[in-house]
Design a protein around this motif. Structure first.
Motif, PDB file in Angstrom:
ATOM      1  N   VAL A  45      25.806  46.832  26.992  1.00 24.59           N
ATOM      2  CA  VAL A  45      27.493  47.230  26.759  1.00 24.59           C
ATOM      3  C   VAL A  45      27.912  48.035  27.731  1.00 24.59           C
ATOM      4  CG1 VAL A  45      29.441  48.212  25.240  1.00 24.59           C
ATOM      5  CG2 VAL A  45      27.579  46.416  24.382  1.00 24.59           C
ATOM      6  N   LEU A  46      29.024  47.875  28.670  1.00 30.33           N
ATOM      7  CA  LEU A  46      29.460  48.718  29.573  1.00 30.33           C
ATOM      8  C   LEU A  46      30.828  48.832  29.792  1.00 30.33           C
ATOM      9  CD1 LEU A  46      29.198  50.829  32.084  1.00 30.33           C
ATOM     10  CD2 LEU A  46      29.052  48.772  33.507  1.00 30.33           C
ATOM     11  N   GLY A  47      31.691  49.662  29.238  1.00 34.44           N
ATOM     12  CA  GLY A  47      32.988  49.820  29.392  1.00 34.44           C
ATOM     13  C   GLY A  47      33.543  50.782  30.412  1.00 34.44           C
ATOM     14  N   ILE A  48      34.477  50.277  31.238  1.00 26.18           N
ATOM     15  CA  ILE A  48      35.137  51.250  32.364  1.00 26.18           C
ATOM     16  C   ILE A  48      36.383  51.253  32.400  1.00 26.18           C
ATOM     17  CG2 ILE A  48      35.450  50.880  35.026  1.00 26.18           C
ATOM     18  CD1 ILE A  48      32.858  49.516  35.059  1.00 26.18           C
ATOM     19  N   GLN A  49      37.133  52.280  32.137  1.00 28.49           N
ATOM     20  CA  GLN A  49      38.711  52.503  32.063  1.00 28.49           C
ATOM     21  C   GLN A  49      39.375  52.104  33.341  1.00 28.49           C
ATOM     22  OE1 GLN A  49      40.746  53.585  29.287  1.00 28.49           O
ATOM     23  NE2 GLN A  49      41.917  52.658  31.063  1.00 28.49           N
ATOM     24  N   SER A  50      38.733  52.491  34.426  1.00 22.33           N
ATOM     25  CA  SER A  50      39.635  52.141  35.646  1.00 22.33           C
ATOM     26  C   SER A  50      39.592  50.647  36.020  1.00 22.33           C
ATOM     27  CB  SER A  50      38.905  52.963  36.758  1.00 22.33           C
ATOM     28  OG  SER A  50      37.446  52.533  37.085  1.00 22.33           O
ATOM     29  N   HIS A  51      40.043  50.225  37.177  1.00 20.55           N
ATOM     30  CA  HIS A  51      40.231  48.840  37.540  1.00 20.55           C
ATOM     31  C   HIS A  51      39.522  48.694  38.971  1.00 20.55           C
ATOM     32  CE1 HIS A  51      43.110  47.004  35.016  1.00 20.55           C
ATOM     33  NE2 HIS A  51      43.809  48.276  34.627  1.00 20.55           N
ATOM     34  N   PRO A  52      38.047  48.571  38.890  1.00 21.02           N
ATOM     35  CA  PRO A  52      37.360  48.577  40.246  1.00 21.02           C
ATOM     36  C   PRO A  52      37.776  47.108  40.854  1.00 21.02           C
ATOM     37  CG  PRO A  52      36.015  48.077  38.287  1.00 21.02           C
ATOM     38  CD  PRO A  52      37.256  48.509  37.724  1.00 21.02           C
ATOM     39  N   GLU A  53      38.456  46.188  39.993  1.00 21.59           N
ATOM     40  CA  GLU A  53      38.831  44.567  40.703  1.00 21.59           C
ATOM     41  C   GLU A  53      40.050  45.002  41.456  1.00 21.59           C
ATOM     42  OE1 GLU A  53      41.399  44.937  36.993  1.00 21.59           O
ATOM     43  OE2 GLU A  53      39.311  45.768  37.731  1.00 21.59           O
ATOM     44  N   LEU A  54      40.653  45.887  41.338  1.00 21.60           N
ATOM     45  CA  LEU A  54      42.009  46.105  42.153  1.00 21.60           C
ATOM     46  C   LEU A  54      42.030  46.807  43.372  1.00 21.60           C
ATOM     47  CD1 LEU A  54      44.568  46.470  38.978  1.00 21.60           C
ATOM     48  CD2 LEU A  54      43.837  44.514  40.076  1.00 21.60           C
ATOM     49  N   THR A  55      43.186  46.731  44.193  1.00 18.89           N
ATOM     50  CA  THR A  55      43.083  47.236  45.618  1.00 18.89           C
ATOM     51  C   THR A  55      44.326  48.377  45.624  1.00 18.89           C
ATOM     52  OG1 THR A  55      44.807  45.761  46.306  1.00 18.89           O
ATOM     53  CG2 THR A  55      42.691  45.178  46.605  1.00 18.89           C
ATOM     54  N   LYS A  56      44.240  49.205  46.644  1.00 19.79           N
ATOM     55  CA  LYS A  56      45.470  50.002  46.687  1.00 19.79           C
ATOM     56  C   LYS A  56      46.900  49.382  46.826  1.00 19.79           C
ATOM     57  CE  LYS A  56      43.181  53.885  49.114  1.00 19.79           C
ATOM     58  NZ  LYS A  56      43.044  54.570  50.409  1.00 19.79           N
ATOM     59  N   ALA A  57      46.903  48.043  47.513  1.00 23.40           N
ATOM     60  CA  ALA A  57      48.181  47.399  47.553  1.00 23.40           C
ATOM     61  C   ALA A  57      48.615  47.076  46.107  1.00 23.40           C
ATOM     62  CB  ALA A  57      47.861  46.167  48.469  1.00 23.40           C
ATOM     63  N   PHE A  58      47.658  46.839  45.280  1.00 16.55           N
ATOM     64  CA  PHE A  58      48.227  46.498  44.100  1.00 16.55           C
ATOM     65  C   PHE A  58      48.718  47.374  43.403  1.00 16.55           C
ATOM     66  CE2 PHE A  58      47.875  45.409  39.456  1.00 16.55           C
ATOM     67  CZ  PHE A  58      47.879  44.022  39.487  1.00 16.55           C
ATOM     68  N   VAL A  59      48.040  48.703  43.234  1.00 15.37           N
ATOM     69  CA  VAL A  59      48.417  49.910  42.598  1.00 15.37           C
ATOM     70  C   VAL A  59      49.998  50.303  43.102  1.00 15.37           C
ATOM     71  CG1 VAL A  59      47.560  51.672  43.629  1.00 15.37           C
ATOM     72  CG2 VAL A  59      47.707  51.753  41.179  1.00 15.37           C
ATOM     73  N   ARG A  60      50.228  50.152  44.455  1.00 19.25           N
ATOM     74  CA  ARG A  60      51.442  50.594  44.855  1.00 19.25           C
ATOM     75  C   ARG A  60      52.450  49.648  44.363  1.00 19.25           C
ATOM     76  NH1 ARG A  60      48.398  50.516  49.949  1.00 19.25           N
ATOM     77  NH2 ARG A  60      48.084  52.386  50.834  1.00 19.25           N
ATOM     78  N   ASP A  61      52.371  48.212  44.417  1.00 19.02           N
ATOM     79  CA  ASP A  61      53.262  47.354  43.907  1.00 19.02           C
ATOM     80  C   ASP A  61      53.456  47.588  42.177  1.00 19.02           C
ATOM     81  OD1 ASP A  61      53.631  46.383  46.315  1.00 19.02           O
ATOM     82  OD2 ASP A  61      52.527  44.602  45.592  1.00 19.02           O
ATOM     83  N   ARG A  62      52.329  47.768  41.471  1.00 22.53           N
ATOM     84  CA  ARG A  62      52.433  48.140  39.931  1.00 22.53           C
ATOM     85  C   ARG A  62      53.363  49.517  39.993  1.00 22.53           C
ATOM     86  NH1 ARG A  62      53.922  47.313  35.268  1.00 22.53           N
ATOM     87  NH2 ARG A  62      52.331  47.715  33.510  1.00 22.53           N
ATOM     88  N   THR A  63      53.077  50.457  40.793  1.00 20.45           N
ATOM     89  CA  THR A  63      53.891  51.610  40.736  1.00 20.45           C
ATOM     90  C   THR A  63      55.338  51.360  40.871  1.00 20.45           C
ATOM     91  OG1 THR A  63      52.031  52.941  41.352  1.00 20.45           O
ATOM     92  CG2 THR A  63      54.212  54.158  41.384  1.00 20.45           C
ATOM     93  N   SER A  64      55.758  50.737  41.723  1.00 16.53           N
ATOM     94  CA  SER A  64      57.114  50.393  42.070  1.00 16.53           C
ATOM     95  C   SER A  64      57.752  49.641  41.034  1.00 16.53           C
ATOM     96  CB  SER A  64      57.372  49.519  43.397  1.00 16.53           C
ATOM     97  OG  SER A  64      56.811  50.167  44.571  1.00 16.53           O
ATOM     98  N   ASP A  65      56.955  48.695  40.432  1.00 15.19           N
ATOM     99  CA  ASP A  65      57.309  47.805  39.339  1.00 15.19           C
ATOM    100  C   ASP A  65      57.674  48.765  38.054  1.00 15.19           C
ATOM    101  OD1 ASP A  65      57.599  45.459  37.761  1.00 15.19           O
ATOM    102  OD2 ASP A  65      55.908  45.785  36.491  1.00 15.19           O
ATOM    103  N   LEU A  66      56.802  49.775  37.645  1.00 18.34           N
ATOM    104  CA  LEU A  66      56.939  50.885  36.540  1.00 18.34           C
ATOM    105  C   LEU A  66      58.310  51.684  36.897  1.00 18.34           C
ATOM    106  CD1 LEU A  66      53.217  51.766  35.794  1.00 18.34           C
ATOM    107  CD2 LEU A  66      54.748  50.312  34.395  1.00 18.34           C
ATOM    108  N   LEU A  67      58.336  52.019  38.183  1.00 15.74           N
ATOM    109  CA  LEU A  67      59.614  53.021  38.574  1.00 15.74           C
ATOM    110  C   LEU A  67      60.793  51.948  38.244  1.00 15.74           C
ATOM    111  CD1 LEU A  67      60.635  55.475  39.683  1.00 15.74           C
ATOM    112  CD2 LEU A  67      60.256  54.397  41.921  1.00 15.74           C
TER     113      LEU A  67
END
Length: 247
Positions: free
Chosen positions: A186-208
């Motif tokens: 069993v391994l739990g990882i809180q972060s998103h190792p599957e995602l990219t910087k570009a994705f989190v930029r877009d997600r940040t804009s969406d949340l804003l």
């Protein structure tokens, strides 16, 4: 002589992306296959958020199970979340390999006797430094990793209490349980190792745009992305070694 059957993995999808994200980055399945799938493997997708638990009819066909992130709360009591908890208990009892990412990490902790809920500090978003328990990771998986990794965070919930027998493998300034294990299955990882910087930029804009975060917080998030290098290769090595016994 017949070729051996391909190794099979089950991707348990717990949420779907908005069309604006799938058009740029692909579906959740495509994102995880780019991250983890290797030649000769079969990855089957099950949308458990819609009640598809049909993989339970062929559990022994799969070498491992991956539980994805989600827009839902791991501490909620939707029928499919409760069914997922019972399913994860069953897989754990059978010592099946289970990798949980973000929501998957949280619901794993809940299912196996811990608890999860809203983080008092609020959103953890952008690039974060995780301090790894390197000796524990080496003892469990034979990997010699650096003591710190930069990872992508997109969450406002966290594991609040670990399950019995769980070990913390990583912590950060905002999130005490960034990574945990139970045994070597069993391994739990809180972060998103599957995602990219570009994705989190877009997600940040969406949340804003949705007024879920402030303009100041969005600016700090973007700065964190621009000022740090993502350790995706290290995290991919960890996930693949855990699931498959090699990097």
């Amino acid at each position: 002589m017949c070729d051996p059957s391909p190794r099979k993995f089950a991707l348990l999808v717990t949420g779907v992306l908005n069309p604006q994200f799938t058009s740029r980055y692909g579906t959740v399945t495509q994102i995880f296959e780019r991250f983890l799938k290797e030649a000769g493997e079969v990855w089957d997708t099950f949308l458990v958020a819609n009640g598809d638990f049909s993989f339970m009819d062929g559990i022994d066909d799969y070498s491992g199970f991956v539980v994805t992130g989600s827009q839902f709360d791991a501490h909620a009591n939707d029928p499919w979340i409760l069914q997922l908890c019972q399913t994860l208990k069953c897989l754990h009892h059978m010592k099946k390999k289970i990798l949980g990412i973000c929501f998957g990490h949280q619901v794993l902790a809940r299912a196996l006797g811990g608890s999860t809920g809203r983080a008092p500090i609020g959103w953890d978003l952008g690039l974060s430094t995780v301090n790894l328990e390197t000796m524990r990771i080496y003892e469990l998986f034979g990997l010699d990793l650096t003591s710190q990794v930069k990872v992508i965070e997109i969450h406002q919930d966290q594991v609040k209490r670990l399950p019995p027998d769980a070990l913390i493998l990583g912590s950060s300034h905002k999130t005490r349980v960034e990574m945990f294990s139970i045994g070597d299955h069993v391994l739990g990882i809180q972060s998103h190792p599957e995602l990219t910087k570009a994705f989190v930029r877009d997600r940040t804009s969406d949340l804003l745009v949705r007024n879920e975060i402030s303009a100041e917080f969005a600016k700090e998030t973007i700065q964190s992305i621009e000022q740090g290098e993502l350790d995706q290769v290290v995290m991919k090595k960890l996930c693949k070694t855990f699931l498959k016994g090699h990097s």
